[in-house]
Design a protein around this motif. Structure first.
Motif, PDB file in Angstrom:
ATOM      1  N   THR A  45      28.782  28.220   3.209  1.00 15.07           N
ATOM      2  CA  THR A  45      29.459  28.705   2.006  1.00 15.07           C
ATOM      3  C   THR A  45      30.794  29.341   2.363  1.00 15.07           C
ATOM      4  O   THR A  45      31.808  29.116   1.691  1.00 15.07           O
ATOM      5  CB  THR A  45      28.561  29.696   1.244  1.00 15.07           C
ATOM      6  N   THR A  64      32.572  22.246  -2.479  1.00 18.80           N
ATOM      7  CA  THR A  64      31.278  22.921  -2.430  1.00 18.80           C
ATOM      8  C   THR A  64      30.456  22.298  -1.308  1.00 18.80           C
ATOM      9  O   THR A  64      30.730  21.184  -0.868  1.00 18.80           O
ATOM     10  CB  THR A  64      30.505  22.796  -3.758  1.00 18.80           C
ATOM     11  N   ASP A  66      27.374  20.432   0.224  1.00 14.38           N
ATOM     12  CA  ASP A  66      26.399  19.410  -0.185  1.00 14.38           C
ATOM     13  C   ASP A  66      25.402  19.261   0.956  1.00 14.38           C
ATOM     14  O   ASP A  66      25.801  18.953   2.093  1.00 14.38           O
ATOM     15  CB  ASP A  66      27.134  18.094  -0.450  1.00 14.38           C
ATOM     16  N   SER A  67      24.131  19.474   0.681  1.00 15.48           N
ATOM     17  CA  SER A  67      23.123  19.448   1.746  1.00 15.48           C
ATOM     18  C   SER A  67      23.044  18.092   2.434  1.00 15.48           C
ATOM     19  O   SER A  67      22.770  18.023   3.635  1.00 15.48           O
ATOM     20  CB  SER A  67      21.751  19.849   1.199  1.00 15.48           C
ATOM     21  N   ARG A  68      23.291  16.999   1.719  1.00 11.64           N
ATOM     22  CA  ARG A  68      23.276  15.681   2.363  1.00 11.64           C
ATOM     23  C   ARG A  68      24.432  15.549   3.356  1.00 11.64           C
ATOM     24  O   ARG A  68      24.276  14.936   4.412  1.00 11.64           O
ATOM     25  CB  ARG A  68      23.346  14.557   1.324  1.00 11.64           C
ATOM     26  N   LEU A  69      25.573  16.147   3.020  1.00 13.29           N
ATOM     27  CA  LEU A  69      26.710  16.100   3.943  1.00 13.29           C
ATOM     28  C   LEU A  69      26.495  17.023   5.135  1.00 13.29           C
ATOM     29  O   LEU A  69      26.948  16.726   6.245  1.00 13.29           O
ATOM     30  CB  LEU A  69      28.006  16.441   3.209  1.00 13.29           C
ATOM     31  N   LEU A 103      25.144   8.025   0.767  1.00 12.41           N
ATOM     32  CA  LEU A 103      26.457   8.444   0.298  1.00 12.41           C
ATOM     33  C   LEU A 103      27.435   7.281   0.366  1.00 12.41           C
ATOM     34  O   LEU A 103      27.342   6.426   1.238  1.00 12.41           O
ATOM     35  CB  LEU A 103      26.968   9.597   1.160  1.00 12.41           C
ATOM     36  N   SER A 108      35.755   9.530   1.366  1.00  9.71           N
ATOM     37  CA  SER A 108      35.037  10.333   2.346  1.00  9.71           C
ATOM     38  C   SER A 108      35.783  10.298   3.673  1.00  9.71           C
ATOM     39  O   SER A 108      36.568   9.396   3.932  1.00  9.71           O
ATOM     40  CB  SER A 108      33.597   9.836   2.515  1.00  9.71           C
ATOM     41  N   ARG A 142      35.520  16.725  -2.960  1.00  6.28           N
ATOM     42  CA  ARG A 142      34.910  17.817  -3.724  1.00  6.28           C
ATOM     43  C   ARG A 142      33.730  18.471  -3.005  1.00  6.28           C
ATOM     44  O   ARG A 142      33.301  19.550  -3.361  1.00  6.28           O
ATOM     45  CB  ARG A 142      34.408  17.316  -5.088  1.00  6.28           C
ATOM     46  N   ARG A 143      33.170  17.768  -2.002  1.00  2.00           N
ATOM     47  CA  ARG A 143      31.958  18.260  -1.332  1.00  2.00           C
ATOM     48  C   ARG A 143      32.142  18.168   0.180  1.00  2.00           C
ATOM     49  O   ARG A 143      32.822  17.274   0.667  1.00  2.00           O
ATOM     50  CB  ARG A 143      30.744  17.409  -1.736  1.00  2.00           C
ATOM     51  N   GLY A 145      30.099  19.018   4.224  1.00  2.18           N
ATOM     52  CA  GLY A 145      28.992  19.437   5.077  1.00  2.18           C
ATOM     53  C   GLY A 145      29.590  19.724   6.437  1.00  2.18           C
ATOM     54  O   GLY A 145      30.474  19.004   6.897  1.00  2.18           O
TER      55      GLY A 145
END
Length: 167
Positions: A45, A64, A66-69, A103, A108, A142-143, A145
């Protein structure tokens, strides 16, 4: 560690960034890993907030976590640490790794680094690298990891991965 335990340990890792060696589009052989690797639990975060502040300075929207990333970043940081090399191809191509994580490759990117001790160090390094900086400033991102995996038996000791994707 048995192969079945490696993904679980890597997926638990969260990453930040650091100072050291960065790679984009190339393979840099460091040294063969000597000994175990260990994921480092980081504050994703806080990393997303720092990257969002940087993007805002360039008129771009926030990111933000992203748990997958995070899982994708952990996978790649771990692959690099275990292999003692900094490469976007170890563990499969970026496109195939993104597809395996469910994804899209559209909008990306991936930043890798080795050696940095702190997130602030690796973020500064990526900002100063034209290719890595360009990735962080893709308007559609936008996301994110992020992950760090330590490999004390290697020359650079720490391997970082930042995976970014669009909305």
């Amino acid at each position: 560690m048995p192969n079945a335990e490696r993904p679980a340990r890597l997926l638990a890792a969260c990453g930040l960034l650091a100072l050291g060696l960065s790679a984009c589009g190339t393979t840099t052989i460091l040294t063969e890993a000597e000994g175990p690797t260990s994921p480092v639990i980081l504050d994703e975060t806080a990393a997303a907030a720092a990257i969002s502040r940087y993007r805002a300075q360039h008129g771009l929207g926030p990111v933000t976590v992203d748990s997958r990333l995070v899982k994708a970043a952990s996978f790649q940081a771990g692959n690099n640490a275990r292999n003692g090399q900094l490469s976007h191809e170890v563990g499969g191509s970026f496109t195939s790794r993104m597809a395996s994580a469910g994804l899209s490759r559209a909008w990306s990117a991936e930043n890798l680094s080795a050696g940095s001790e702190t997130f602030d160090q690796v973020l500064a390094r990526w900002k100063n690298s034209p290719e890595h900086n360009r990735n962080m400033l893709i308007p559609q991102i936008r996301r994110i990891g992020i992950a760090r995996v330590d490999a004390p038996g290697t020359r650079f000791k720490r391997f970082w991965a930042l995976v970014m994707a669009g909305g």
